[in-house]
Design an enzyme around this catalytic site. Sequence first.
Site, PDB file in Angstrom:
ATOM      1  N   LYS A 200       0.873  -1.174   0.000  1.00  0.00           N
ATOM      2  CA  LYS A 200       0.000   0.000   0.000  1.00  0.00           C
ATOM      3  C   LYS A 200       0.909   1.224   0.000  1.00  0.00           C
ATOM      4  CE  LYS A 200      -4.177  -1.801   0.382  1.00  0.00           C
ATOM      5  NZ  LYS A 200      -5.246  -1.526  -0.595  1.00  0.00           N
TER       6      LYS A 200
ATOM      7  N   ASP B 211      -0.460  -0.401  -4.418  1.00  0.00           N
ATOM      8  CA  ASP B 211      -1.867   0.013  -4.445  1.00  0.00           C
ATOM      9  C   ASP B 211      -2.003   1.359  -3.746  1.00  0.00           C
ATOM     10  OD1 ASP B 211      -4.607   0.264  -4.481  1.00  0.00           O
ATOM     11  OD2 ASP B 211      -5.019  -1.562  -3.318  1.00  0.00           O
TER      12      ASP B 211
ATOM     13  N   ASP C 161      -9.074  -0.738  -9.688  1.00  0.00           N
ATOM     14  CA  ASP C 161      -9.837  -1.441  -8.652  1.00  0.00           C
ATOM     15  C   ASP C 161     -11.136  -0.649  -8.431  1.00  0.00           C
ATOM     16  OD1 ASP C 161     -10.876  -2.427  -6.260  1.00  0.00           O
ATOM     17  OD2 ASP C 161      -9.070  -2.205  -5.075  1.00  0.00           O
TER      18      ASP C 161
ATOM     19  N   GLY D 100      -9.239  -8.542  -2.624  1.00  0.00           N
ATOM     20  CA  GLY D 100      -9.762  -8.989  -1.335  1.00  0.00           C
ATOM     21  C   GLY D 100     -10.287  -7.808  -0.554  1.00  0.00           C
TER      22      GLY D 100
HETATM   23  O1  SMG Z   1      -8.387  -9.068   1.653  1.00  0.00           O
HETATM   24  O2  SMG Z   1      -6.231  -9.067   1.610  1.00  0.00           O
HETATM   25  C1  SMG Z   1      -7.304  -8.490   1.553  1.00  0.00           C
HETATM   26  C2  SMG Z   1      -7.322  -6.995   1.367  1.00  0.00           C
HETATM   27  C3  SMG Z   1      -6.512  -6.566   0.212  1.00  0.00           C
HETATM   28  O3  SMG Z   1      -5.556  -4.445  -0.077  1.00  0.00           O
HETATM   29  C4  SMG Z   1      -6.566  -5.073  -0.029  1.00  0.00           C
HETATM   30  N1  SMG Z   1      -7.777  -4.516  -0.208  1.00  0.00           N
HETATM   31  O4  SMG Z   1      -7.879  -1.663  -2.297  1.00  0.00           O
HETATM   32  O5  SMG Z   1      -7.393  -3.665  -2.750  1.00  0.00           O
HETATM   33  C5  SMG Z   1      -7.730  -2.818  -1.933  1.00  0.00           C
HETATM   34  C6  SMG Z   1      -7.950  -3.123  -0.477  1.00  0.00           C
HETATM   35  C7  SMG Z   1      -9.320  -2.722  -0.026  1.00  0.00           C
HETATM   36  C8  SMG Z   1      -9.594  -2.909   1.408  1.00  0.00           C
HETATM   37  S1  SMG Z   1      -8.723  -1.832   2.368  1.00  0.00           S
HETATM   38  C9  SMG Z   1      -9.405  -1.732   3.914  1.00  0.00           C
HETATM   39 MG    MG Z   2      -7.081  -1.938  -4.257  1.00  0.00          MG
END
Ligand code: SMG
Ligand code: MG
Length: 367
Positions: free
Chosen positions: A161, A187, A237, A289
């Site tokens: 992230k 991300d 996304d 996810g």
């Molecule tokens: O389920 O491992 C998981 C989360 C993966 O980074 C993840 N999700 O933007 O892709 C994304 C985020 C959204 C949720 S963030 C609270």
């Molecule tokens: Mg994402």
Amino acid sequence: MTIRSIEIRRAHIELVAPFQTSFGVETDRHLLYVRVVGDGAEGWGECVAMTDPLYSSEYVDGCEDVLRRYLIPCVTPDSTLQSVLDSMAAFRGNYMAKAALEAALLDYFTRLDGVSLATYLGATQTRVASGVSVGIQPSIDALLDVVGRYVADGYVRIKLKIEPGRDIEPVRAVRNAFGDDMLLQVDANAAYRVEDAEHLARLDEFNLLLIEQPLPEEDLVGNVDLVKRVRTPICLDESITTVEVARGALDIGACSIINIKPGRVGGYVEAKKIHDLCLSRGVPVWCGGMLETGIGRAANLALAALPGFTLPGDTSASKRYFTTDVTTPFELRDGYIDVPNGPGIGVTPIPAVLDAFTSSVSSIAID
Ligand code: SMG
Ligand code: MG
């Protein structure tokens, strides 16, 4: 084949560690499960909405409201999956709420038919390669430590992230520490503006698989400019909420990879449509996810087993987020997670465990 009632269950579960993104910190999950109860079977769905509308405009209490007022009333005792999807289509947006009900119906109907969700969707893989999403860390040392532990667990791809000010140097440090061969992506969760193109292009030297959702959800067109100025592939996304948006994004050249999250696009049926579109155009997809517990995780694994999912997804093991999962935990074996192959989503909640996390259950009669 008669549907008798639909249950909404609210639960609360702590995460093993805080998960920080560019929009906030998650320390726990306020969960909403939908349970369809009918003659001969029941089906479970998990809502992916977060507590607050920060990732998207949806939030879990809002989802409960729209489920009760608009979506569950679309179900009749003799509904089919298609009849409910057709009725729900009258209501705009609310993708995560729709997806939760759809998931429970899919589990219910595929169980009645004795077929796995994976088979129903057209899966071609029995296990899926798993990546892990790493939250923003307080320091580079902490980041290297966390990534090192996931690499030791066997995850085949690392996603970092990022946000303005915590992007280039953390990525450089991870690349230096773990080598050029590690599959690595970032991300931004919409934290940049198209004016940041030059800055984002500094990530090009790190040979990333992709940059996920750099710009705001609504700025699809901004990506068209961005992809010309950044060599690293742009993956969307948040922006991709329907198959029509996906088609438009690809047509205008806003991205070259798509993260498919069933919750974000209104369900598994729509997710499959996006998969099919991308497969027909040779566009790689991967399964995102939303910190799902075992119910949502099982269904995501079924989707991720489709042939177009050629990049590792955020389909991590249960223990990535939870000490105790509500189902038998999903485990990583040699970087892969097995796709459930029993009827429906192939798992059910463990009653005593689920009850311990549950704050309320209410049943809505279908008549
Ligand atoms: O389920 O491992 C998981 C989360 C993966 O980074 C993840 N999700 O933007 O892709 C994304 C985020 C959204 C949720 S963030 C609270
Ligand atoms: Mg994402």
